[in-house]
Design a protein around this motif. Structure first.
Motif, PDB file in Angstrom:
ATOM      1  N   LEU A 147       7.936  15.448   1.343  1.00  0.00           N
ATOM      2  CA  LEU A 147       7.106  15.151   0.178  1.00  0.00           C
ATOM      3  C   LEU A 147       7.972  14.802  -1.028  1.00  0.00           C
ATOM      4  CD1 LEU A 147       4.309  15.196  -1.260  1.00  0.00           C
ATOM      5  CD2 LEU A 147       4.760  17.609  -1.735  1.00  0.00           C
ATOM      6  N   GLY A 148       9.146  15.409  -1.119  1.00  0.00           N
ATOM      7  CA  GLY A 148      10.007  15.262  -2.287  1.00  0.00           C
ATOM      8  C   GLY A 148      10.331  13.836  -2.665  1.00  0.00           C
ATOM      9  N   LYS A 149      10.516  12.968  -1.687  1.00  0.00           N
ATOM     10  CA  LYS A 149      10.875  11.592  -2.026  1.00  0.00           C
ATOM     11  C   LYS A 149       9.687  10.789  -2.534  1.00  0.00           C
ATOM     12  CE  LYS A 149      10.693  10.149   2.785  1.00  0.00           C
ATOM     13  NZ  LYS A 149      11.474   9.665   3.895  1.00  0.00           N
ATOM     14  N   TYR A 150       8.482  11.288  -2.353  1.00  0.00           N
ATOM     15  CA  TYR A 150       7.299  10.592  -2.825  1.00  0.00           C
ATOM     16  C   TYR A 150       6.845  11.067  -4.196  1.00  0.00           C
ATOM     17  CZ  TYR A 150       6.748   8.657   1.792  1.00  0.00           C
ATOM     18  OH  TYR A 150       6.941   7.967   2.948  1.00  0.00           O
ATOM     19  N   ALA A 151       6.977  12.318  -4.469  1.00  0.00           N
ATOM     20  CA  ALA A 151       6.449  12.894  -5.701  1.00  0.00           C
ATOM     21  C   ALA A 151       7.595  13.222  -6.648  1.00  0.00           C
ATOM     22  CB  ALA A 151       5.621  14.141  -5.389  1.00  0.00           C
TER      23      ALA A 151
ATOM     24  N   LEU B  91       0.832  -1.207   0.000  1.00  0.00           N
ATOM     25  CA  LEU B  91       0.000   0.000   0.000  1.00  0.00           C
ATOM     26  C   LEU B  91       0.865   1.253   0.000  1.00  0.00           C
ATOM     27  CD1 LEU B  91      -2.859  -1.036   2.427  1.00  0.00           C
ATOM     28  CD2 LEU B  91      -2.939  -0.869  -0.064  1.00  0.00           C
ATOM     29  N   HIS B  92       2.035   1.171   0.605  1.00  0.00           N
ATOM     30  CA  HIS B  92       2.938   2.324   0.605  1.00  0.00           C
ATOM     31  C   HIS B  92       3.402   2.631  -0.820  1.00  0.00           C
ATOM     32  CE1 HIS B  92       5.551   5.222   2.550  1.00  0.00           C
ATOM     33  NE2 HIS B  92       6.472   4.866   1.689  1.00  0.00           N
ATOM     34  N   GLN B  93       3.663   1.599  -1.613  1.00  0.00           N
ATOM     35  CA  GLN B  93       4.040   1.813  -3.008  1.00  0.00           C
ATOM     36  C   GLN B  93       2.876   2.412  -3.800  1.00  0.00           C
ATOM     37  OE1 GLN B  93       5.299  -2.294  -3.390  1.00  0.00           O
ATOM     38  NE2 GLN B  93       7.277  -1.596  -4.196  1.00  0.00           N
ATOM     39  N   LEU B  94       1.663   2.001  -3.461  1.00  0.00           N
ATOM     40  CA  LEU B  94       0.486   2.561  -4.117  1.00  0.00           C
ATOM     41  C   LEU B  94       0.374   4.051  -3.812  1.00  0.00           C
ATOM     42  CD1 LEU B  94      -2.103   1.966  -5.774  1.00  0.00           C
ATOM     43  CD2 LEU B  94      -3.248   1.544  -3.597  1.00  0.00           C
ATOM     44  N   ARG B  95       0.606   4.427  -2.570  1.00  0.00           N
ATOM     45  CA  ARG B  95       0.582   5.831  -2.163  1.00  0.00           C
ATOM     46  C   ARG B  95       1.650   6.616  -2.915  1.00  0.00           C
ATOM     47  NH1 ARG B  95      -0.124   9.210   2.546  1.00  0.00           N
ATOM     48  NH2 ARG B  95       1.769  10.360   3.049  1.00  0.00           N
TER      49      ARG B  95
ATOM     50  N   THR C 258       3.222  10.424  -7.262  1.00  0.00           N
ATOM     51  CA  THR C 258       4.064  10.636  -8.442  1.00  0.00           C
ATOM     52  C   THR C 258       3.209  10.957  -9.659  1.00  0.00           C
ATOM     53  OG1 THR C 258       5.821   9.224  -7.592  1.00  0.00           O
ATOM     54  CG2 THR C 258       5.781   9.576  -9.964  1.00  0.00           C
ATOM     55  N   HIS C 259       2.139  10.199  -9.874  1.00  0.00           N
ATOM     56  CA  HIS C 259       1.271  10.456 -11.029  1.00  0.00           C
ATOM     57  C   HIS C 259       0.588  11.816 -10.917  1.00  0.00           C
ATOM     58  CE1 HIS C 259       1.916   6.696 -13.013  1.00  0.00           C
ATOM     59  NE2 HIS C 259       1.591   6.012 -11.923  1.00  0.00           N
ATOM     60  N   ALA C 260       0.177  12.192  -9.733  1.00  0.00           N
ATOM     61  CA  ALA C 260      -0.435  13.512  -9.545  1.00  0.00           C
ATOM     62  C   ALA C 260       0.576  14.610  -9.850  1.00  0.00           C
ATOM     63  CB  ALA C 260      -0.972  13.652  -8.121  1.00  0.00           C
TER      64      ALA C 260
ATOM     65  N   MET D  47      -1.154  21.176  -3.269  1.00  0.00           N
ATOM     66  CA  MET D  47      -2.156  20.132  -3.496  1.00  0.00           C
ATOM     67  C   MET D  47      -1.601  18.764  -3.133  1.00  0.00           C
ATOM     68  SD  MET D  47      -4.944  21.493  -4.361  1.00  0.00           S
ATOM     69  CE  MET D  47      -5.940  20.305  -5.205  1.00  0.00           C
ATOM     70  N   LEU D  48      -0.350  18.494  -3.496  1.00  0.00           N
ATOM     71  CA  LEU D  48       0.270  17.216  -3.163  1.00  0.00           C
ATOM     72  C   LEU D  48       0.410  17.063  -1.653  1.00  0.00           C
ATOM     73  CD1 LEU D  48       3.050  17.144  -5.900  1.00  0.00           C
ATOM     74  CD2 LEU D  48       1.000  15.703  -5.811  1.00  0.00           C
ATOM     75  N   MET D  49       0.761  18.152  -0.982  1.00  0.00           N
ATOM     76  CA  MET D  49       0.904  18.103   0.477  1.00  0.00           C
ATOM     77  C   MET D  49      -0.440  17.838   1.129  1.00  0.00           C
ATOM     78  SD  MET D  49       3.753  21.055   1.129  1.00  0.00           S
ATOM     79  CE  MET D  49       3.876  20.769   2.881  1.00  0.00           C
ATOM     80  N   ARG D  50      -1.472  18.460   0.636  1.00  0.00           N
ATOM     81  CA  ARG D  50      -2.810  18.255   1.192  1.00  0.00           C
ATOM     82  C   ARG D  50      -3.273  16.816   0.957  1.00  0.00           C
ATOM     83  NH1 ARG D  50      -6.513  21.115   4.424  1.00  0.00           N
ATOM     84  NH2 ARG D  50      -8.486  20.082   4.095  1.00  0.00           N
ATOM     85  N   MET D  51      -3.010  16.310  -0.253  1.00  0.00           N
ATOM     86  CA  MET D  51      -3.396  14.951  -0.616  1.00  0.00           C
ATOM     87  C   MET D  51      -2.685  13.918   0.259  1.00  0.00           C
ATOM     88  SD  MET D  51      -2.753  12.980  -4.247  1.00  0.00           S
ATOM     89  CE  MET D  51      -3.288  14.384  -5.182  1.00  0.00           C
TER      90      MET D  51
END
Length: 108
Positions: A82-86, A49-53, A58-60, A69-73
């Motif tokens: 946030l940088g390592k996720y997006a 699920l962490h990979q799904l998140r 990343t897609h957003a 918006m990414l931070m809120r999501m």
């Protein structure tokens, strides 16, 4: 949100019930079990699920979602975390640059 197959049990917290279907939210443990089971046959699976998140963020980001918006999501309070996720791909960056380049827009 991952939901049960049937309606929520009486007494379940309102926040854990999908208002359109009245089905209950799965526990994280059960959602993880099901997700890993159903992605086990993929080439690089099973996924978590962490990979799904991570993938969703990343897609957003690749679709042009702003940092706020990414931070809120994601619920992140720090741009640094946030940088390592997006992390948009190189191809997404090229598409974004082509779309936002003023000279390119004038040529259209």
């Amino acid at each position: 949100m991952f939901l049960t197959d049937r309606k929520a049990k009486p007494g379940m917290a309102v926040g854990d019930i999908d208002p359109s279907t009245l089905r209950g939210r799965l526990s994280y443990r059960r959602a993880l079990e099901l997700f890993e089971h159903h992605t086990a046959d993929f080439a690089r699976g099973p996924f978590t699920l962490h990979q799904l998140r991570h993938s969703r963020l990343t897609h957003a980001a690749e679709d042009g979602a702003s940092t706020p918006m990414l931070m809120r999501m994601s619920g992140h309070t720090s741009v640094r975390s946030l940088g390592k996720y997006a992390g948009p791909s190189a191809e997404a960056l090229i598409r974004w640059q082509a779309h936002t380049d003023p000279a390119a827009r004038k040529r259209r």
